[in-house]
Design an enzyme around this catalytic site. Structure first.
Site, PDB file in Angstrom:
ATOM      1  N   ARG A  27     -17.486 -53.678  -5.875  1.00  0.00           N
ATOM      2  CA  ARG A  27     -16.827 -52.907  -4.826  1.00  0.00           C
ATOM      3  C   ARG A  27     -16.417 -53.789  -3.650  1.00  0.00           C
ATOM      4  O   ARG A  27     -15.657 -53.365  -2.798  1.00  0.00           O
ATOM      5  CB  ARG A  27     -17.776 -51.815  -4.314  1.00  0.00           C
ATOM      6  CG  ARG A  27     -18.023 -50.719  -5.314  1.00  0.00           C
ATOM      7  CD  ARG A  27     -19.049 -49.754  -4.795  1.00  0.00           C
ATOM      8  NE  ARG A  27     -18.548 -49.022  -3.649  1.00  0.00           N
ATOM      9  CZ  ARG A  27     -18.079 -47.787  -3.703  1.00  0.00           C
ATOM     10  NH1 ARG A  27     -18.058 -47.150  -4.837  1.00  0.00           N
ATOM     11  NH2 ARG A  27     -17.640 -47.177  -2.634  1.00  0.00           N
ATOM     12  N   TRP A  76     -19.136 -54.640   3.079  1.00  0.00           N
ATOM     13  CA  TRP A  76     -17.784 -55.216   3.167  1.00  0.00           C
ATOM     14  C   TRP A  76     -17.355 -54.972   4.598  1.00  0.00           C
ATOM     15  O   TRP A  76     -17.095 -53.847   4.997  1.00  0.00           O
ATOM     16  CB  TRP A  76     -16.869 -54.488   2.172  1.00  0.00           C
ATOM     17  CG  TRP A  76     -15.496 -55.063   2.036  1.00  0.00           C
ATOM     18  CD1 TRP A  76     -15.119 -56.118   1.255  1.00  0.00           C
ATOM     19  CD2 TRP A  76     -14.286 -54.586   2.656  1.00  0.00           C
ATOM     20  NE1 TRP A  76     -13.760 -56.327   1.359  1.00  0.00           N
ATOM     21  CE2 TRP A  76     -13.229 -55.412   2.212  1.00  0.00           C
ATOM     22  CE3 TRP A  76     -13.998 -53.557   3.548  1.00  0.00           C
ATOM     23  CZ2 TRP A  76     -11.912 -55.240   2.625  1.00  0.00           C
ATOM     24  CZ3 TRP A  76     -12.679 -53.381   3.972  1.00  0.00           C
ATOM     25  CH2 TRP A  76     -11.660 -54.212   3.501  1.00  0.00           C
ATOM     26  N   ASN A 106     -21.667 -46.234   4.382  1.00  0.00           N
ATOM     27  CA  ASN A 106     -20.342 -46.666   3.914  1.00  0.00           C
ATOM     28  C   ASN A 106     -19.312 -45.923   4.738  1.00  0.00           C
ATOM     29  O   ASN A 106     -19.542 -44.779   5.117  1.00  0.00           O
ATOM     30  CB  ASN A 106     -20.114 -46.281   2.452  1.00  0.00           C
ATOM     31  CG  ASN A 106     -20.836 -47.198   1.499  1.00  0.00           C
ATOM     32  OD1 ASN A 106     -21.484 -48.148   1.906  1.00  0.00           O
ATOM     33  ND2 ASN A 106     -20.728 -46.893   0.219  1.00  0.00           N
ATOM     34  N   GLY A 107     -18.160 -46.540   4.937  1.00  0.00           N
ATOM     35  CA  GLY A 107     -17.078 -45.852   5.636  1.00  0.00           C
ATOM     36  C   GLY A 107     -16.952 -46.328   7.064  1.00  0.00           C
ATOM     37  O   GLY A 107     -17.443 -47.409   7.427  1.00  0.00           O
ATOM     38  N   GLU A 493       3.830 -54.645 -10.723  1.00  0.00           N
ATOM     39  CA  GLU A 493       2.432 -54.735 -11.141  1.00  0.00           C
ATOM     40  C   GLU A 493       2.076 -56.180 -11.512  1.00  0.00           C
ATOM     41  O   GLU A 493       1.013 -56.677 -11.149  1.00  0.00           O
ATOM     42  CB  GLU A 493       2.169 -53.766 -12.301  1.00  0.00           C
ATOM     43  CG  GLU A 493       0.761 -53.760 -12.859  1.00  0.00           C
ATOM     44  CD  GLU A 493      -0.325 -53.379 -11.852  1.00  0.00           C
ATOM     45  OE1 GLU A 493      -0.009 -53.004 -10.719  1.00  0.00           O
ATOM     46  OE2 GLU A 493      -1.507 -53.500 -12.215  1.00  0.00           O
ATOM     47  N   LYS A 497      -0.835 -58.407  -9.752  1.00  0.00           N
ATOM     48  CA  LYS A 497      -1.938 -59.004 -10.517  1.00  0.00           C
ATOM     49  C   LYS A 497      -2.060 -60.478 -10.140  1.00  0.00           C
ATOM     50  O   LYS A 497      -3.140 -61.009  -9.973  1.00  0.00           O
ATOM     51  CB  LYS A 497      -1.702 -58.884 -12.040  1.00  0.00           C
ATOM     52  CG  LYS A 497      -1.878 -57.485 -12.584  1.00  0.00           C
ATOM     53  CD  LYS A 497      -3.315 -57.098 -12.815  1.00  0.00           C
ATOM     54  CE  LYS A 497      -3.945 -56.174 -11.871  1.00  0.00           C
ATOM     55  NZ  LYS A 497      -3.481 -54.995 -11.321  1.00  0.00           N
ATOM     56  N   GLU A 500      -3.337 -60.893  -6.331  1.00  0.00           N
ATOM     57  CA  GLU A 500      -4.686 -60.475  -5.952  1.00  0.00           C
ATOM     58  C   GLU A 500      -5.792 -61.320  -6.565  1.00  0.00           C
ATOM     59  O   GLU A 500      -6.806 -61.542  -5.937  1.00  0.00           O
ATOM     60  CB  GLU A 500      -4.918 -58.990  -6.237  1.00  0.00           C
ATOM     61  CG  GLU A 500      -4.879 -58.604  -7.688  1.00  0.00           C
ATOM     62  CD  GLU A 500      -5.070 -57.103  -7.910  1.00  0.00           C
ATOM     63  OE1 GLU A 500      -5.707 -56.437  -7.093  1.00  0.00           O
ATOM     64  OE2 GLU A 500      -4.577 -56.618  -8.934  1.00  0.00           O
ATOM     65  N   LYS A 615     -13.046 -52.677  -4.677  1.00  0.00           N
ATOM     66  CA  LYS A 615     -12.570 -51.837  -5.778  1.00  0.00           C
ATOM     67  C   LYS A 615     -12.112 -50.472  -5.296  1.00  0.00           C
ATOM     68  O   LYS A 615     -11.109 -49.950  -5.750  1.00  0.00           O
ATOM     69  CB  LYS A 615     -13.707 -51.682  -6.802  1.00  0.00           C
ATOM     70  CG  LYS A 615     -13.330 -50.873  -8.026  1.00  0.00           C
ATOM     71  CD  LYS A 615     -12.329 -51.622  -8.888  1.00  0.00           C
ATOM     72  CE  LYS A 615     -11.845 -50.822 -10.063  1.00  0.00           C
ATOM     73  NZ  LYS A 615     -10.587 -51.384 -10.602  1.00  0.00           N
TER      74      LYS A 615
HETATM   75  C1  F6R Z   1      -4.908 -53.500  -7.920  1.00  0.00           C
HETATM   76  C2  F6R Z   1      -5.711 -52.321  -7.650  1.00  0.00           C
HETATM   77  C3  F6R Z   1      -5.391 -51.535  -6.430  1.00  0.00           C
HETATM   78  C4  F6R Z   1      -5.613 -50.038  -6.678  1.00  0.00           C
HETATM   79  C5  F6R Z   1      -5.457 -49.269  -5.351  1.00  0.00           C
HETATM   80  C6  F6R Z   1      -5.633 -47.782  -5.555  1.00  0.00           C
HETATM   81  O1  F6R Z   1      -5.308 -54.118  -9.100  1.00  0.00           O
HETATM   82  O2  F6R Z   1      -6.620 -51.996  -8.359  1.00  0.00           O
HETATM   83  O3  F6R Z   1      -4.094 -51.785  -5.954  1.00  0.00           O
HETATM   84  O4  F6R Z   1      -4.686 -49.593  -7.627  1.00  0.00           O
HETATM   85  O5  F6R Z   1      -6.390 -49.735  -4.424  1.00  0.00           O
HETATM   86  O6  F6R Z   1      -6.926 -47.497  -6.029  1.00  0.00           O
HETATM   87  P1  F6R Z   1      -7.246 -46.123  -6.737  1.00  0.00           P
HETATM   88  O7  F6R Z   1      -6.482 -46.087  -8.015  1.00  0.00           O
HETATM   89  O8  F6R Z   1      -8.718 -46.121  -6.933  1.00  0.00           O
HETATM   90  O9  F6R Z   1      -6.768 -45.048  -5.804  1.00  0.00           O
END
Ligand code: F6R
Length: 620
Positions: A27, A76, A106-107, A493, A497, A500, A615
């Protein structure tokens, strides 16, 4: 973002907390800590900056700390730099021995400065820069002032703060309890064999139990050995059902792969099959898309005037690809919106429109807010979500789940692929309901979708070639991805990739747009990667690649079998199988995922946990 684990039971808590935290490392984190109540009722708090292994070392893997009730956290940083002082748990006093409350969070508490001023005036002293310390002290303040049960003190603090949070606290006066509360930040409580767990995410406790309670927004929970009680903000008791999670612990392990990302890339054929099978019923030519459990009726579908797709990051890229497919098949206008923009620009929305929110985690703050914005404006909402029971899934009018299993690597792969599949099924189903598809075409599209898993397996056979290519470009500085329509969506995309996980600057351009400015950046040796899978646009994108080559670019291409003349122009080509053009994005993205992976690997980077990223992005 941050991760939370808590435990109350008969075993020593510390090893369980550390084990749970290690499952949440993906995360994103920069420091960590645990607090355990010892047999004399005193809190022991240990914190460490950096990787979780520092905390493992400081506590001898948890063995050095004894006590059967405890809470842990991976941080984080949002407020205050990553440091041991700012790491959680935080205490209500200045010293652990004079603290009646200890907590993790968290938050973000948005009005923490205002609350801090109030507490400073009341004589509280602060040692960290965090909003969490303010929250813990605020709860302590109400607890002492009103001499009330912990749940009431927490509720009073919740009413005073703004923001999003998952909060877990221990009170010195209540030795057999852990308290938890949440608003807009995920948290679950697990029960097994007379012991109770709390965590911000399923993988942290999956090894111990699959039976969980979901705490709702603005709810409070009291955990005791083997039980949990729930309350609303007015301290009235709530009834909750224990839910069984279908993921298994093995699904959250690396299973022999060096990285979660590679494992998850390889899980795509299975995840796509499972997602298709969860929605398509029947055999052979009788296969039908069945959205009956989603609850959206044919009448509802016929009334839709416009679709708005709101999402972030890769999920937004799925929306970009879906736009082409839904408009072409179902003939419904589609607008794709970045959730973070949508939520704040007071959008003009057609009342008969449908808002589709796409999210792997189901907890992304901006996507959740976009969903709420749409609901406030009276529109129906449909969520495409991977995590069952997540906030977005619970708040949307309709939910379609992707069946990816837990996605651990920060860079999404299998969730992206299954989200795409769900959007194809929406396009086909809506097209059929609205009379734009005859039976043959319907059966053809479904059978094409079922060919995707084995075609993806075929692409895996080209891995070595992609690894070689990544090694050749290990020191690359700038990359341009170009494509048109669905190929453009996939280029976005592919570019993300690369950025990141490889930290290589790259941009994705609609191929026809390059000459309106960006082509000035192409010079000798610039790497341009063309995605050319749409038969009607192949020549057009080819011309744009030739324009780049004329300015010195090194050309690489992703195209389908049969387009072998591309080798006359392109310096490097990777071929993928053919499928109906609407679904080509599901194949062309695979080499781009692999390229991002291998480039990151060649550069010696942390593939699964890239710097600065998390994540699940539960803050705006
Ligand atoms: C990139 C990635 C992020 C997520 C974004 C949305 O590899 O994973 O760009 O797609 O943070 O996250 P979710 O889908 O959890 O809303």
């Amino acid at each position: 973002m941050c991760g939370i684990v808590g435990f109350i039971g008969r075993h020593d808590a510390a090893p369980i907390l550390l084990d749970g935290l290690s499952k949440l490392e993906y995360r994103g984190y920069d420091s960590s800590g645990i607090a355990v109540r010892d047999e004399n009722g005193n809190f022991e708090v240990v914190k460490a900056k950096g990787k979780l292994k520092e905390l493992f070392e400081k506590t001898d893997s948890g063995k050095a700390i004894h006590g059967t009730t405890g809470i842990g956290h991976t941080r984080w940083a949002t407020h205050g730099e990553p440091s041991e002082t700012n790491a959680h748990p935080h205490i209500s006093g200045t010293d652990v021995d004079d603290s009646g409350v200890v907590g993790v969070h968290n938050g973000i508490i948005e009005n923490y400065v205002e609350m801090k001023d109030k507490l400073l005036r009341k004589g509280y002293k602060f040692y960290s820069e965090t909003d969490t310390e303010v929250m813990v002290k605020l709860v302590d303040y109400y607890y002492k002032k009103y001499k009330c049960p912990p749940g009431e003190a927490i509720a009073k603090a919740m009413v005073r703060v703004r923001g999003s949070y998952a909060l877990v606290l221990m009170f010195k006066d209540h030795p057999d309890e852990i308290w938890a509360a949440r608003k807009d930040s995920p948290m679950i409580i697990g029960i097994c064999d007379g012991e109770t767990y709390v965590a911000s995410d399923v993988p942290a406790i999956l090894k111990y139990t699959k039976h969980v309670y979901y705490i709702g927004n603005m709810e409070i929970a009291c955990l005791k050995e083997g039980t949990a009680e729930f309350y609303n903000i007015d301290s009235e008791p709530l009834e909750k059902e224990l839910v069984e999670i279908t993921w298994d612990a093995e699904a959250a392990e690396k299973g022999g792969y060096e990285h979660f990302m590679m494992k998850e890339i390889h899980e795509q054929p299975r995840a796509i099959t499972d997602t298709l099978n969860s929605i398509i019923k029947g055999e052979g030519k009788d296969r039908r898309i069945d959205f009956s459990c989603v609850g959206i009726s044919d009448e509802d579908i016929k009334k839709i005037s416009q679709i708005y797709i709101a999402a972030c990051g890769s999920a937004w890229h799925v929306g970009m690809a879906a736009q082409y497919v839904i408009e072409d098949l179902a003939r419904i206008p589609v607008r794709v919106e970045l959730a973070s923009e949508f939520r704040y620009r007071n959008p003009i929305l057609d009342k008969n429109g449908l808002v589709i929110v796409i999210s792997q985690s189901g907890e992304t703050a901006d996507s959740l807010a976009a969903l709420r914005e749409a609901k406030d404006k009276g529109l129906k909402t449909l969520a495409i979500v991977n995590v069952v029971g997540s906030s977005i899934a619970r708040e949307a009018d309709y939910v379609v789940y992707t069946v990816s299993g837990p996605e651990i690597a920060v860079a999404t792969t299998k969730a992206y692929s299954t989200q795409l599949i769900v959007t194809y099924l929406i396009a086909i189903h809506f097209a059929a309901v609205r009379g734009h598809l005859d039976a043959d075409k319907y059966a053809y599209y479904i059978s094409e979708l079922y060919t995707l898993p084995e075609k993806i397996e075929k692409i895996f056979e080209t891995k070595d070639k992609l690894q070689w290519f990544a090694a050749k470009f290990v020191n690359v500085h700038d990359v341009f991805f170009i494509g048109r329509s669905i190929d453009y969506a996939v280029s976005l995309e592919g570019s993300l990739k690369m950025k990141e996980i490889s930290y290589v600057h790259s941009e994705a351009y609609a191929a026809g747009e390059l000459k309106h400015g960006t082509i000035s950046m192409i010079e000798d040796g610039t790497l341009v990667i063309g995605v050319l899978t749409q038969p009607s646009l192949y020549e057009k994108t080819m011309s744009n690649m030739v324009e780049c080559k004329a300015r010195g670019a090194y050309l690489a291409a992703v195209t389908s079998y049969g387009h072998y003349n591309i080798e006359d122009t392109s310096n490097f080509v990777t071929y993928i199988p053919n499928v109906d053009a609407h679904f080509m994005g599901s194949l062309s993205v695979i080499p781009l995922q692999l390229l991002g992976y291998y480039l990151s690997l060649s550069r010696g980077l942390d593939v699964d946990k890239p710097r600065n990223l998390a994540k699940s992005v539960t803050v705006e």
